[in-house]
Write an enzyme that holds these catalytic residues in place. Sequence first.
Site, PDB file in Angstrom:
ATOM      1  N   ASN A 128       0.801  -1.223   0.000  1.00  0.00           N
ATOM      2  CA  ASN A 128       0.000   0.000   0.000  1.00  0.00           C
ATOM      3  C   ASN A 128       0.837   1.278   0.000  1.00  0.00           C
ATOM      4  O   ASN A 128       0.298   2.369   0.020  1.00  0.00           O
ATOM      5  CB  ASN A 128      -0.928   0.023   1.220  1.00  0.00           C
ATOM      6  CG  ASN A 128      -1.963  -1.073   1.196  1.00  0.00           C
ATOM      7  OD1 ASN A 128      -1.628  -2.238   1.376  1.00  0.00           O
ATOM      8  ND2 ASN A 128      -3.216  -0.721   0.978  1.00  0.00           N
TER       9      ASN A 128
ATOM     10  N   LYS B  19       2.997   7.087  -3.615  1.00  0.00           N
ATOM     11  CA  LYS B  19       1.556   6.963  -3.396  1.00  0.00           C
ATOM     12  C   LYS B  19       1.278   6.079  -2.192  1.00  0.00           C
ATOM     13  O   LYS B  19       1.894   5.028  -2.011  1.00  0.00           O
ATOM     14  CB  LYS B  19       0.896   6.365  -4.643  1.00  0.00           C
ATOM     15  CG  LYS B  19      -0.601   6.124  -4.503  1.00  0.00           C
ATOM     16  CD  LYS B  19      -1.162   5.471  -5.755  1.00  0.00           C
ATOM     17  CE  LYS B  19      -2.635   5.129  -5.585  1.00  0.00           C
ATOM     18  NZ  LYS B  19      -3.182   4.456  -6.787  1.00  0.00           N
ATOM     19  N   VAL B  20       0.318   6.514  -1.361  1.00  0.00           N
ATOM     20  CA  VAL B  20      -0.088   5.743  -0.191  1.00  0.00           C
ATOM     21  C   VAL B  20      -1.570   5.429  -0.314  1.00  0.00           C
ATOM     22  O   VAL B  20      -2.396   6.335  -0.423  1.00  0.00           O
ATOM     23  CB  VAL B  20       0.169   6.520   1.113  1.00  0.00           C
ATOM     24  CG1 VAL B  20      -0.265   5.695   2.328  1.00  0.00           C
ATOM     25  CG2 VAL B  20       1.638   6.898   1.238  1.00  0.00           C
ATOM     26  N   CYS B  21      -1.917   4.143  -0.337  1.00  0.00           N
ATOM     27  CA  CYS B  21      -3.313   3.718  -0.457  1.00  0.00           C
ATOM     28  C   CYS B  21      -3.903   3.528   0.926  1.00  0.00           C
ATOM     29  O   CYS B  21      -3.512   2.602   1.655  1.00  0.00           O
ATOM     30  CB  CYS B  21      -3.413   2.413  -1.240  1.00  0.00           C
ATOM     31  SG  CYS B  21      -2.996   2.577  -2.969  1.00  0.00           S
ATOM     32  N   LEU B  22      -4.839   4.387   1.298  1.00  0.00           N
ATOM     33  CA  LEU B  22      -5.497   4.298   2.591  1.00  0.00           C
ATOM     34  C   LEU B  22      -6.933   3.834   2.420  1.00  0.00           C
ATOM     35  O   LEU B  22      -7.539   4.006   1.364  1.00  0.00           O
ATOM     36  CB  LEU B  22      -5.443   5.642   3.308  1.00  0.00           C
ATOM     37  CG  LEU B  22      -4.012   6.090   3.678  1.00  0.00           C
ATOM     38  CD1 LEU B  22      -4.001   7.536   4.135  1.00  0.00           C
ATOM     39  CD2 LEU B  22      -3.435   5.188   4.743  1.00  0.00           C
TER      40      LEU B  22
END
Length: 454
Positions: free
Chosen positions: A86, A92-95
């Site tokens: 993630n 990029k950070v996928c939350l």
Amino acid sequence: MPLDHSIIRISKEIGDIQKTPDLSIAVACRDIDVRNVRALIVGAHETPYEFGFFEFGVKFPDDYPSKSPAVVSLTTNGGRCRFNPNIYASGKVCLTWRGERGEEWSSAQGLESILLSIQSLMSANPYENEPGYEKSRGEKDKNARKSYVDKIQHETLRISVIQRLEGYLGLKTDGSKCDSGNDGEVDPDDVDESLVPFEPFKDLCKRRFLWYYESYLAAIEKGKAEVNDNQNFVKAPFEVTSNTMDGRFVYQDLEKRLRNIKLALDKETYGWAQEGLQAAKVETTVAANLKHQYEQISSHLKQGDLPHDLSLEDGNPFVWIMTYFGRPMTNLDGGLFRIRISFSPRFPDEQPRVKFETRIFHHLVAPDGTVCYTPRQDKKEDVGSHIEAVISAIEDEDPAYDPRKLVNLEASKLFWNSGKDGRKLYNRRLRRSVQQSMEYAPSGCFYRATWTDS
């Protein structure tokens, strides 16, 4: 939401986090731009991210908190390393709130909840964060998970710890100093703040490195035992194109670089003394402040129930020597310990480094004497607060367990993880070090001396 209300809320959230004693999260921003926040997450114990320094950028929109902030990872080795399914190599950070229905962003959330969400991703088994791999249990999956964890542990050390500290200290990979191109002092009034690199966690990471140095060495020894040097990383099934963690294991090299950083930090600490003497000669504000605090605290200690002695090394207000007397009816009873408190000419922006020069076996004192303590967050400029925190740390015989304070692995194992027998052995070894502090006090049983605790 009006612009000023948004800024007020952001400022409050930043302030609330900065006031908490949480040792795993830190935040900062430039005074002129509270919408652009830097955050540091220290990797949790017993994960492949253990005691790594992971930095993130958080940009708040004008209509925050109605709209969520944008979050990017800044610890990517220049866009070449994906530290988590993630957390992409691009930053990029996928939350979760960007995922399924019911997990959308809510204005009730805030900066702390964002950082806690990222922290939860950096788990003991990040392989299962990838959709479709949550319940991978076969032998093939077991090997893939292990390979993934192995390379994260390696890159955590190489990139988030070693590479970061080398940058802070101006070191090349061989331990030599980089040429800064600036041999003179720079007047702060002549510097355009917007052009100066923003490194809000520089001092924090240096101090924490000294806390966790033994853990880093232990991780390297573990890595050397499990993988061969120059062995290539195994690519996980979900790693594609440039969004990967490629490379090879070089633990032997990492160990050398780690030891060079430790030497450089020790040299820097003792270099403060020479800088301090010069600062005292020209009577800088910091020198005058430290001298005034020394006079006040020295007088206060003499009036206490335990008259700990305080002196200046060679009259230098930047080096305090404290002789600590163990409190009666405790495991430290009768002990006589010499403690060196080193101050930077940039105090309090750079916090003091406190080190036992007399050997002590204690779970909050690292093998080299570095003390793990936390002063009050609102009194970091008050030296008395630091001294009180040090004394409180070493005298507390029934502390709450905190895995972020594992600075002496052998002592911590006996104190926390070996049952009643382990705690008894810990107490015996602590008492033995107390006895030795008395036996060798005249000649100075300091860390540079040879000794045994048997």
